[in-house]
Scaffold this active site. Structure first.
Site, short mmCIF file in Angstrom:
data_model
loop_
_atom_site.label_atom_id
_atom_site.label_comp_id
_atom_site.label_asym_id
_atom_site.label_seq_id
_atom_site.Cartn_x
_atom_site.Cartn_y
_atom_site.Cartn_z
N ASP A 71 1.51 -10.11 22.95
CA ASP A 71 1.54 -11.57 23.02
C ASP A 71 2.71 -12.07 23.86
O ASP A 71 3.59 -11.29 24.24
CB ASP A 71 1.60 -12.17 21.60
CG ASP A 71 2.52 -11.41 20.65
OD1 ASP A 71 3.39 -10.68 21.15
OD2 ASP A 71 2.37 -11.54 19.43
N HIS A 142 0.53 -11.92 9.50
CA HIS A 142 -0.04 -11.99 10.84
C HIS A 142 0.19 -10.70 11.62
O HIS A 142 1.13 -9.95 11.34
CB HIS A 142 0.47 -13.22 11.62
CG HIS A 142 1.88 -13.15 12.13
ND1 HIS A 142 2.68 -14.26 12.24
CD2 HIS A 142 2.64 -12.12 12.59
CE1 HIS A 142 3.86 -13.92 12.73
NE2 HIS A 142 3.85 -12.62 12.96
#
Ligand code: F6R
Length: 249
Positions: A71, A142
């Site tokens: 990410d 997450h």
């Protein structure tokens, strides 16, 4: 779902780093042109130092490796000292012989995020998929920036960060205060991550104990994104005793 996740518990975070670095070195020794997946955050820092050390000591070259990161913050360019491109250069890429042009980190300044994200997915497919991907886990469960509620088949996309993630990334380790943390990121999806042939998730410290227990022993549910790894055919969690402390078995 009981799940297939293999659990390795180590006494210290140093031992976690040694185990995980050893897996990466073995992967590259056996397949020099491996496709590796990397994560950022505090947890893998010691692993990256150990990979760099072992790569030199054992003469394992990363020159043929291709890498993909999970990410990147939306709005930061790679020169920003909080960008994940900067982190990877600083913690790993500058210390091994991987070729910069073979390292892929999403461009947080891309003009058209959907195009950037689709190109990233396509590139992973074009090199034959990721052989081994390292993951961390957020306090809320997450993985990458797939916050609770992210679908099991999600792909690389622009996402919003939750307040809990913004706060944990502004606790002084990274950003100084919550106002500085970007509100969005480009993140690989849970489907993207699940496509990797092998996954290794690291967790250290008591703050991660709840998320780890839910991911391993709780329901297979988007409420805890890491639980969506339970049916992956080759997924190992390497934990220290603190992060493993709430596991029943
Ligand atoms: C970073 C990432 C995140 C982190 C997670 C844990 O690329 O994908 O999911 O792995 O937020 O971060 P740390 O290790 O800082 O606790």
């Amino acid at each position: 779902m009981a799940g297939n996740i293999k659990i390795v518990v180590c006494k210290t975070s140093e031992e976690v780093a040694k185990k995980c670095a050893g897996m990466f070195i073995e992967q590259v020794r056996n397949k020099p042109a491996s496709v590796l997946g990397f994560a950022t955050g505090s947890t893998p820092e010691k692993t990256y130092a150990e990979i760099a050390r072992l790569s030199k000591a054992e003469k394992v070259s990363f020159a043929k490796v291709t890498s993909f990161n999970l990410d990147e913050y939306w709005g930061l360019d790679g020169d920003h000292d909080q960008s994940y491109r900067y982190f990877m250069n600083d913690k790993l890429f500058n210390h091994i012989d991987i070729r910069t042009w073979n390292t892929n980190v999403l461009n947080g300044k891309a003009r058209f995020p959907a195009v950037e994200c689709q190109a990233y997915e396509d590139k992973i497919v074009s090199v034959g998929g990721v052989d081994l991907w390292i993951l961390g886990i957020g306090n809320n469960g997450h993985i990458a920036f797939n916050e609770p509620g992210s679908p099991v088949d999600s792909r690389t996309r622009l996402v919003s960060l939750t307040q809990s993630t913004i706060e944990s990334n502004s606790d002084g380790r990274f950003f100084k205060n919550a106002n500085e943390v970007p509100r969005c990121a480009l993140s690989t999806g849970i489907g993207t991550i699940r496509d990797a042939k092998k996954l290794v998730l690291l967790a250290t410290g008591a703050k991660k104990a709840d998320a780890v227990a839910k991911a391993v022993e709780g329901a297979f549910s988007p409420d805890v994104p890491a639980s969506l790894l339970q049916d992956h055919p080759d997924c190992t969690f390497i934990l220290d005793t603190d992060s493993a402390s709430k596991l029943k078995k």
